[in-house]
Design a protein around this motif. Sequence first.
Motif, PDB file in Angstrom:
ATOM      1  N   GLU A   1      15.488   5.696 -10.505  1.00 21.89           N
ATOM      2  CA  GLU A   1      15.105   4.282 -10.612  1.00 21.89           C
ATOM      3  C   GLU A   1      15.875   3.596 -11.736  1.00 21.89           C
ATOM      4  O   GLU A   1      16.415   2.497 -11.552  1.00 21.89           O
ATOM      5  CB  GLU A   1      13.597   4.182 -10.850  1.00 21.89           C
ATOM      6  CG  GLU A   1      13.083   2.758 -10.887  1.00 21.89           C
ATOM      7  CD  GLU A   1      11.572   2.699 -11.022  1.00 21.89           C
ATOM      8  OE1 GLU A   1      10.985   1.676 -10.610  1.00 21.89           O
ATOM      9  OE2 GLU A   1      10.981   3.657 -11.562  1.00 21.89           O
ATOM     10  N   GLU A   2      15.942   4.223 -12.885  1.00 26.26           N
ATOM     11  CA  GLU A   2      16.616   3.628 -14.034  1.00 26.26           C
ATOM     12  C   GLU A   2      18.118   3.499 -13.798  1.00 26.26           C
ATOM     13  O   GLU A   2      18.727   2.454 -14.088  1.00 26.26           O
ATOM     14  CB  GLU A   2      16.356   4.472 -15.287  1.00 26.26           C
ATOM     15  CG  GLU A   2      16.991   3.901 -16.543  1.00 26.26           C
ATOM     16  CD  GLU A   2      16.676   4.720 -17.776  1.00 26.26           C
ATOM     17  OE1 GLU A   2      17.245   4.416 -18.845  1.00 26.26           O
ATOM     18  OE2 GLU A   2      15.867   5.671 -17.676  1.00 26.26           O
TER      19      GLU A   2
ATOM     20  N   LYS B   1      12.081   8.728 -11.856  1.00 23.40           N
ATOM     21  CA  LYS B   1      12.351   7.783 -12.940  1.00 23.40           C
ATOM     22  C   LYS B   1      13.845   7.725 -13.263  1.00 23.40           C
ATOM     23  O   LYS B   1      14.387   6.652 -13.548  1.00 23.40           O
ATOM     24  CB  LYS B   1      11.555   8.187 -14.181  1.00 23.40           C
ATOM     25  CG  LYS B   1      10.057   7.969 -14.056  1.00 23.40           C
ATOM     26  CD  LYS B   1       9.315   8.464 -15.291  1.00 23.40           C
ATOM     27  CE  LYS B   1       7.809   8.308 -15.121  1.00 23.40           C
ATOM     28  NZ  LYS B   1       7.064   8.855 -16.299  1.00 23.40           N
TER      29      LYS B   1
END
Length: 320
Positions: free
Chosen positions: A199-200, A196
């Motif tokens: 991805e962010e 995550k």
Amino acid sequence: MKKLMMLCSVMLLSAVFLAGCGNEDSSSSEKKSDGKLTIYTTIYPIEDFTKKIGGDNVTVKSVIPNGVDAHSFEPTTKDMLKIAKADAFIYSGAGAEGFADAANKTLKDEDVKMIKAAEGADLIAGHDDHDHEHEEEHGDEHEHGDLDPHFWLDPQRSIVMAENIKNALSELEPSKKDEFEKNFKQVKTDLEELDKKYEEAIKNAPSKEILVSHAAYGYWEDRYGIEQISVSGLSPTQEPSQKELKEIVETAEEHNIKYVIFDANVTNKIATLVRKEIGAESLTLNNMETLRDQDRENGEDYFSLMNKNLEALKKALNSK
């Protein structure tokens, strides 16, 4: 040719190796020394995950020395004997270790469990845009369709690797299955959180292009949408032609790239020339095939190094 020579080298060792095994006293076996499973591994993420999942129930040893290129490493007869006496040998099975498949054939009749950590992972093709011309100009026998072996740099694919390790340890020591499962779930949670973060960070970056010395980051392209412009191919020793080098410099200038990213283990002389040609600064990424001595001394692990990689990546992608 290089692959053929490596295969011949390992198979030549096998004759000596098998003779040595016949003379080994069973009491010299490393199996269940001090009540623990003895596991030999190759690339660093396999070593780290095996330690994290196995906990106090395993003794984990890497056959590849610190800082040595996993692609070109060749085990000695002594290395092979140690592996044969262990409970298991865990290797990627994705081509990261040039010797592993030949070693697997050599050890198939020995009492050591052979485990492919990449089994079931969604692997991608590894050749880059420069391969075909490079082969024609230099006689390079890099095979089209070879898989990119660096799957562990994708946290989601690393979950598959961790689960394969957990399952193998559970088969070897069923009485500790619940403990292995608990440790695996923690590793999985940490990998999902890491995914995550990547991805962010990449989604919010103004740029998606990075200039790297070694094409080890195809799985970041596949999962997160970055574009790696590589000076070398999948192996750090594979260098571009003069025409390819010119194209790389032109592409870097076209995309206004401010950083050239080097491998932690290898300083590529061609990448250094590119950096000077475009007036860029340098950054470092650790592809974790092996650890450097200083990484071990500093207590680094897969997650700390991946977080450092992310910081370098963010700097490169936010430099415009």
